[in-house]
Design a protein around this motif. Sequence first.
Motif, short mmCIF file in Angstrom:
data_model
loop_
_atom_site.label_atom_id
_atom_site.label_comp_id
_atom_site.label_asym_id
_atom_site.label_seq_id
_atom_site.Cartn_x
_atom_site.Cartn_y
_atom_site.Cartn_z
N GLN A 444 -1.41 -4.15 15.95
CA GLN A 444 -1.10 -4.12 14.51
C GLN A 444 -2.35 -3.79 13.69
N GLN A 445 -3.49 -4.37 14.05
CA GLN A 445 -4.72 -4.09 13.32
C GLN A 445 -5.14 -2.63 13.48
N ARG A 446 -4.90 -2.06 14.67
CA ARG A 446 -5.23 -0.63 14.86
C ARG A 446 -4.33 0.25 14.01
N LEU A 447 -3.07 -0.14 13.86
CA LEU A 447 -2.15 0.62 13.02
C LEU A 447 -2.58 0.54 11.55
N ILE A 448 -2.99 -0.65 11.11
CA ILE A 448 -3.46 -0.82 9.73
C ILE A 448 -4.70 0.04 9.50
N TYR A 449 -5.61 0.05 10.48
CA TYR A 449 -6.84 0.83 10.37
C TYR A 449 -6.52 2.33 10.33
N PHE A 450 -5.60 2.77 11.19
CA PHE A 450 -5.24 4.19 11.26
C PHE A 450 -4.68 4.68 9.93
N ALA A 451 -3.83 3.88 9.30
CA ALA A 451 -3.19 4.29 8.05
C ALA A 451 -4.07 4.06 6.83
N GLY A 452 -5.13 3.26 6.98
CA GLY A 452 -5.95 2.84 5.85
C GLY A 452 -7.01 3.85 5.44
N LYS A 453 -7.86 3.40 4.49
CA LYS A 453 -8.88 4.27 3.91
C LYS A 453 -9.86 4.80 4.94
N SER A 454 -10.20 3.98 5.94
CA SER A 454 -11.15 4.43 6.96
C SER A 454 -10.50 5.32 8.01
N GLY A 455 -9.14 5.38 8.01
CA GLY A 455 -8.42 6.24 8.94
C GLY A 455 -7.94 7.51 8.26
N LEU A 456 -6.62 7.73 8.30
CA LEU A 456 -6.06 8.94 7.69
C LEU A 456 -5.75 8.75 6.22
N ASP A 457 -5.89 7.54 5.70
CA ASP A 457 -5.65 7.26 4.28
C ASP A 457 -4.25 7.72 3.87
N LEU A 458 -3.24 7.17 4.54
CA LEU A 458 -1.85 7.53 4.27
C LEU A 458 -1.38 6.78 3.02
N ASP A 459 -1.21 7.50 1.95
CA ASP A 459 -0.85 6.91 0.66
C ASP A 459 0.46 6.14 0.77
N GLY A 460 0.45 4.88 0.30
CA GLY A 460 1.66 4.06 0.33
C GLY A 460 1.78 3.20 1.56
N LEU A 461 0.87 3.37 2.51
CA LEU A 461 0.92 2.56 3.73
C LEU A 461 -0.30 1.65 3.80
N GLY A 462 -0.37 0.72 2.86
CA GLY A 462 -1.42 -0.28 2.88
C GLY A 462 -1.12 -1.37 3.89
N LYS A 463 -1.97 -2.37 3.93
CA LYS A 463 -1.89 -3.43 4.94
C LYS A 463 -0.52 -4.13 4.94
N LYS A 464 -0.04 -4.53 3.76
CA LYS A 464 1.22 -5.28 3.72
C LYS A 464 2.40 -4.43 4.18
N ASN A 465 2.42 -3.15 3.78
CA ASN A 465 3.54 -2.29 4.18
C ASN A 465 3.52 -2.02 5.68
N VAL A 466 2.32 -1.82 6.24
CA VAL A 466 2.24 -1.59 7.69
C VAL A 466 2.70 -2.84 8.44
N GLU A 467 2.28 -4.03 7.97
CA GLU A 467 2.72 -5.27 8.61
C GLU A 467 4.24 -5.39 8.56
N GLN A 468 4.84 -4.99 7.45
CA GLN A 468 6.31 -5.05 7.34
C GLN A 468 6.96 -4.09 8.34
N LEU A 469 6.40 -2.89 8.48
CA LEU A 469 6.97 -1.91 9.42
C LEU A 469 6.87 -2.41 10.85
N VAL A 470 5.77 -3.09 11.17
CA VAL A 470 5.61 -3.62 12.52
C VAL A 470 6.60 -4.77 12.75
N ARG A 471 6.71 -5.68 11.77
CA ARG A 471 7.65 -6.81 11.90
C ARG A 471 9.08 -6.35 12.09
#
Length: 677
Positions: A444-471
């Motif tokens: 889950q942390q790798r997914l958050i990192y991948f979508a976040g500012k240090s990764g691909l910076d996928l707009d709209g996929l911040g930490k809370k949204n990624v956690e929801q998608l994983v859950r």
Amino acid sequence: MSKETEKLEAKARLEKVRELIRYHDHRYHVLDDPVISDGEYDLLFQELLALEARYPDLVSADSPSHRLGGSVAEGFTAVRHVHPMLSLDNIFSTIEFQSFQEKLQRFLRTDLPLRFMTEPKVDGLAVELVYRQGFLHTGSTRGDGLIGENITAQLKTVKAIPLRLQGDQDIPIPDELYVRGEVFLSKQGFQRLNQLRHQQGEPLFANPRNAAAGSLRQLDPRITARRPLDFFVYGVANPEVLPAEGQEALLTILSRIGFPVSPLVKGCGLPGEVEQQYQQVLALRHALDYEVDGLVVKVDTFALQRRLGFTARAPRWAVAWKFPATQATTKIEAVDFQVGRTGVVTPVALLAPVEIDGVVVQRATLHNQDEMKRKDLRLGDTVLVQRAGDVIPEVIKAVPELRNGDEQPIMFPASCPECGHPLARVQGEAAIRCVNEHCRAQQQQRLIYFAGKSGLDLDGLGKKNVEQLVRSGVVGDIADFFFLDAGQLASLEGWGEKSARNVVAAIEDRKRIPLARFLAALGIRHVGEVTAAALAEHFTSLHELMAADEEQFRRVDGIGEQVAASLSLFFQDPDVHRMIERLEKAGLVVVAADKGRSQPLAGRVFLFTGSLQTMSREEAKRSVKVRGGQVANTVSERVTDVVVGEKAGGKMKKAHELQLPLLSEREFIQLVSAVEE
């Protein structure tokens, strides 16, 4: 409630507040070991002043409002100040500053705007230096304002303090000069000092101010001489002996005769300039290499200062406009053990909510097991917590004096709190980690990192949204991001059709991605921006890189055995191969570096100042050079970009004066990633 009862309660509270202030004064000024933050002390003192103002007949001769705290430490002789070293009244808001101005104008019977001199309030130890015939004769602490400690031998070891003044025809050296200033320790010097004390098994200083005070109170000046102390002058007690009509001219003269003056001093004559300077110094606060806890505002003209005079404890013509506190005391209510993307388990203190630097803090890092043991932290402890800018809040120390016996040891788990796999500690490392590569928390942390500012910076996929998608089971690995559709997202709680379409569009926009950025976003252990750039320069494609063995990775410039082993382990994983196959099926195109193309940073000159958190200075410079840019070591007009890290110093000030563009470390990382696109 009757007035008599109300007054009795006020009297009892006054006695309690005075007792508390005396206790904390002793901890702060004599023991150099405070147990509350400056902000909490300020609140106590404000309460004291308010109560005494409301009930003037309850003011006692020994009230802390008439004294400044501190007594002569054992082993030092006393020095009586010819001119009392008074404190400053504090203000905390624009409204209070406006009230201060209006009070001055009423006292002076004028409606004309006043000219002020503003100076950063450096958080160190106030000292007085007495010069006779131009030579340093005596140096002392403030003490109680009337009597201080003779620390002449210790102050002579501070290189920034002149032992002999340098006059000229325009500025004759007076027979006697009473100089006031602040001795302080830089943030970097503070860290080095605490590291040394840790190695020697000595208790650590809580902050640079206490480290500076402790250094000057060494009976052996040779110990003081080994501490990297610094000094800024801020005034003299007898300005009439110098050819200066105001504070600004005085500081110019003091600079000419040998004293260091803060580069952030500024005269303010127009309405609103003081407020602007307050905001500017506040913005620079965490980037400076020394602690600043406010802005000192003084009426510039000495003639007006003499007319305004003094109260019992402070000059009427000056105030300290305090910044929000960066430290506060609170309690550890529980400890959460978090698993990061590389498996490192980090203890995080869950705190009773406390406001620090304008933000309510409820969590603070405890770093690792060794740090918890070194600080002797326990559940239920009252602790000192620090927050500085965007840095994660941390627990500085416990306050064992406030323990009541109910506190419990903090037990580090033997197995991963998420997957149950036994935890391991590599010899020579402080980190304890879960070595299960399939641990769901790590994934889950790798997914958050991948979508976040240090990764691909996928707009709209911040930490809370990624956690929801994983859950919800929608996303299980990186490839799943690229198979999302708007209808699927819109059906989730809290999502709308517009936000779902925006996320899908952001993912579509990232389906053509440079190799370096893709590698950095994967979150491979030991592989950051610079290493990813080196790999992209060396290998011609993603598939060539995936087929490389450990020996081939070691041939890449800047990659050692540890990084090579980590890369080999990652790309040998069958799950990684399946994930990349799915990414390509989803339409992802990873673009290798075009060796023949023009360098994206060609023509740009970068200057680095301060400490970088995600990479070393050399790695940052290399990331510029491999993209065709240049690196400068000094500030000049040829510099196009100034990258400002933590504890930036004079270079940032000069860059600001030249109006050079300033970049934070995060903005720099985004820049070097974006120019590859």
